[in-house]
Design a protein around this motif. Structure first.
Motif, PDB file in Angstrom:
ATOM      1  N   GLU A  17      15.534  36.232  31.882  1.00 42.07           N
ATOM      2  CA  GLU A  17      16.499  35.138  32.016  1.00 42.07           C
ATOM      3  C   GLU A  17      15.844  33.825  32.808  1.00 42.07           C
ATOM      4  O   GLU A  17      15.779  32.753  32.463  1.00 42.07           O
ATOM      5  N   ILE A  18      15.320  34.286  34.110  1.00 44.07           N
ATOM      6  CA  ILE A  18      14.772  33.100  34.918  1.00 44.07           C
ATOM      7  C   ILE A  18      13.678  32.725  34.324  1.00 44.07           C
ATOM      8  O   ILE A  18      13.419  31.553  34.339  1.00 44.07           O
ATOM      9  N   HIS A  19      12.968  33.392  33.752  1.00 40.77           N
ATOM     10  CA  HIS A  19      11.473  32.883  33.177  1.00 40.77           C
ATOM     11  C   HIS A  19      11.837  31.923  32.027  1.00 40.77           C
ATOM     12  O   HIS A  19      10.988  30.967  31.792  1.00 40.77           O
ATOM     13  N   ASN A  47      10.389  25.043  28.245  1.00 40.64           N
ATOM     14  CA  ASN A  47      11.594  25.540  27.726  1.00 40.64           C
ATOM     15  C   ASN A  47      12.799  24.630  27.306  1.00 40.64           C
ATOM     16  O   ASN A  47      13.824  25.246  27.666  1.00 40.64           O
ATOM     17  N   ILE A  48      12.508  23.570  27.154  1.00 39.04           N
ATOM     18  CA  ILE A  48      13.683  22.544  26.730  1.00 39.04           C
ATOM     19  C   ILE A  48      14.171  23.194  25.249  1.00 39.04           C
ATOM     20  O   ILE A  48      13.242  23.354  24.226  1.00 39.04           O
ATOM     21  N   LYS A  53      21.854  20.402  27.769  1.00 41.21           N
ATOM     22  CA  LYS A  53      22.430  19.444  28.301  1.00 41.21           C
ATOM     23  C   LYS A  53      21.951  18.802  29.470  1.00 41.21           C
ATOM     24  O   LYS A  53      20.947  19.519  30.053  1.00 41.21           O
ATOM     25  N   VAL A  54      22.286  17.595  29.803  1.00 45.83           N
ATOM     26  CA  VAL A  54      21.570  17.021  31.108  1.00 45.83           C
ATOM     27  C   VAL A  54      22.679  16.520  32.021  1.00 45.83           C
ATOM     28  O   VAL A  54      23.681  15.928  31.803  1.00 45.83           O
ATOM     29  N   LEU A  95      18.648  19.931  34.169  1.00 44.77           N
ATOM     30  CA  LEU A  95      18.954  20.385  32.692  1.00 44.77           C
ATOM     31  C   LEU A  95      19.698  21.588  32.780  1.00 44.77           C
ATOM     32  O   LEU A  95      19.734  22.527  33.507  1.00 44.77           O
ATOM     33  N   ILE A  96      20.777  21.721  31.884  1.00 38.76           N
ATOM     34  CA  ILE A  96      21.541  23.032  31.683  1.00 38.76           C
ATOM     35  C   ILE A  96      21.340  23.668  30.405  1.00 38.76           C
ATOM     36  O   ILE A  96      21.513  22.934  29.277  1.00 38.76           O
ATOM     37  N   GLY A  97      21.186  24.833  30.637  1.00 37.03           N
ATOM     38  CA  GLY A  97      20.935  25.643  29.234  1.00 37.03           C
ATOM     39  C   GLY A  97      22.121  25.886  28.631  1.00 37.03           C
ATOM     40  O   GLY A  97      23.188  25.913  29.175  1.00 37.03           O
ATOM     41  N   VAL A  98      22.068  26.677  27.363  1.00 35.75           N
ATOM     42  CA  VAL A  98      23.289  26.960  26.509  1.00 35.75           C
ATOM     43  C   VAL A  98      24.071  28.077  27.382  1.00 35.75           C
ATOM     44  O   VAL A  98      25.202  28.294  27.097  1.00 35.75           O
ATOM     45  N   ASP A  99      23.257  28.964  28.139  1.00 34.91           N
ATOM     46  CA  ASP A  99      23.995  29.904  28.883  1.00 34.91           C
ATOM     47  C   ASP A  99      24.507  29.628  30.329  1.00 34.91           C
ATOM     48  O   ASP A  99      24.967  30.320  31.125  1.00 34.91           O
ATOM     49  N   GLY A 100      24.408  28.236  30.451  1.00 37.43           N
ATOM     50  CA  GLY A 100      24.837  27.753  31.849  1.00 37.43           C
ATOM     51  C   GLY A 100      24.015  27.441  32.939  1.00 37.43           C
ATOM     52  O   GLY A 100      24.176  27.001  34.036  1.00 37.43           O
TER      53      GLY A 100
END
Length: 426
Positions: A17-19, A47-48, A53-54, A95-100
């Protein structure tokens, strides 16, 4: 034993997940002129995703941008629209991913319009010094931003509107013919400079409908297009009809660039998943590869682009700060440090062996010779010789063609005066 296995599995899960988290490398522009109107800002990194979200913060508040305020370009680029006001402040982006999950945070400056110093329109002022005087190798020749399809008389009769260049990301040229791909419409166009006429090559859409990579033009005006999504490279005739498809599942998943050596009848395709260059014969058979993932001579970390030049095959990647040069049969020859380039998007080589690299971090084109860095051309802006998010560049004869993506146009630059003194060997 079960508890130990579960603990190892949890560690492995979190490491994956971190990667996969997004990482911001740079933003452009780094300094924003304060305004109460919306203005674009580009975020470059890794990894965008389209769901990213920004998180935008300034001294008094934070907001999250999504939907129409963000525009996903690729896994390396996201565009946003911001309203900053006119105070001198430092802003931050995450940047905020779909998993937060959050990326790193990067800062940029907002400056008052009264105190901000405009970028110089005189491009000589943006050049690096060579000896005791500024010697620009490149100069603006032509801008292509609004073109009529086929013929003005036909357009008037049919009521057709001028064709707009939306977001050109790939470009190739041969003689008076320029081919470019538009990532907004997923179309390929052929433009003839002498006739001032453009053709939309509709037939290419039968094979390609998204994520086009590099374009390479042959002497017969047929052309190759790298298709990142399908993991293929397509060879089309001059009207856009398919001639051949090149696939190698073992060595190629996401091709980003392609060139063709007509003398050797060899196609070179750069793949940025397996980090190697795959060599095909004209019958579509892969017979060799160049490089592998890693650091050092003959190794790559996230290949960006490749080009043919007098010394062979030139390759750049994101992580290794080198221009690597190989013979046309794949043997490593030499490398050139490219520390001046922070975020490369494209490479091309002119007939004299000078190397041009587009740098998204500051919207410039860096020029190198065999012994290293020569000079830089371009600044952020929308004027002649200014750029916003350079997608691709290509040198042909005495011209350099630039896909000036965020300015929605193609720029043509004249390559160097005879007295520039910038030889490839210097």
């Amino acid at each position: 034993m079960k508890k130990k296995f579960l603990f190892i599995a949890i560690i492995f899960f979190f490491s994956v997940e971190i990667h996969a988290n997004a990482y911001i490398e740079s933003v452009n522009p780094k300094t924003v002129v304060g305004s109460w109107s919306r203005q674009p800002l580009s975020i470059y990194g890794t990894n965008i995703t389209p769901e990213s979200k920004v998180r935008l913060c300034w001294p008094d508040n934070c907001i999250t941008l999504k939907g129409e305020r963000t525009k996903y370009k690729s896994s390396d680029e996201l565009q946003i629209e911001i309203i900053t006001g006119i105070k001198n402040e430092q802003w931050q982006i995450t940047l905020i991913g779909v998993d937060g999950a959050s990326s790193n945070t990067i800062s940029f400056e907002v400056v008052s319009t009264k105190k901000h110093k405009k970028q110089p329109l005189n491009m000589a002022a943006a050049m690096n010094r060579v000896g005791e005087k500024q010697i620009p190798l490149l100069s603006h020749e032509q801008t292509i931003s609004r073109l009529l399809m086929l013929d003005e008389r036909i357009a008037k009769l049919t009521g057709a509107e001028p064709s707009m260049i939306n977001y050109p990301t790939s470009i190739g040229a041969y003689g008076d013919n320029i081919y470019f791909a538009d990532s907004e419409t997923y179309n390929v166009f052929r433009y003839n400079r002498k006739q001032n006429v453009i053709f939309q090559l509709y037939a290419t859409s039968n094979q390609i409908d998204s994520r086009m990579g590099g374009i390479y033009i042959n002497s017969d005006l047929s052309f190759f297009v790298a298709d990142k999504m399908s993991g293929s490279v397509f060879h089309f005739d001059l009207d856009g009809y398919l001639i051949k498809q090149y696939v190698d599942l073992k060595n190629m998943r996401s091709p980003v660039s392609v060139v063709f050596d007509e003398e050797l009848s060899t196609i070179y395709i750069a793949d940025n998943v397996y980090d190697r260059v795959v060599l095909f014969d004209k019958n579509g058979v892969a017979f060799s590869t160049i490089g592998k993932r890693g650091t050092g001579a003959g190794k790559f970390m996230r290949i960006v682009d490749l080009s043919l030049g007098p010394d062979g095959v030139y390759v750049i990647d994101k992580q290794n700060k080198l221009i690597q040069v190989f013979s046309r049969t794949g043997a490593f020859r030499y490398s050139i440090p490219r520390g001046e380039v922070k975020s490369p998007s494209s490479i091309t080589v002119d007939r004299k062996g000078r190397i041009y690299i587009a740098d998204k971090s500051d919207n410039s084109i860096k020029i190198y010779g065999r012994r290293g860095y020569l000079q830089s051309f371009g600044v952020t802006g929308s004027g002649n010789g200014q750029f916003r998010a350079i997608g691709d560049i290509d040198a042909d004869n005495e011209f350099l063609y630039v896909a000036d993506s965020a300015n929605n146009r193609i720029q043509i630059l004249k390559i160097g005066a005879k007295d520039s003194g910038l030889d490839a060997d210097k």
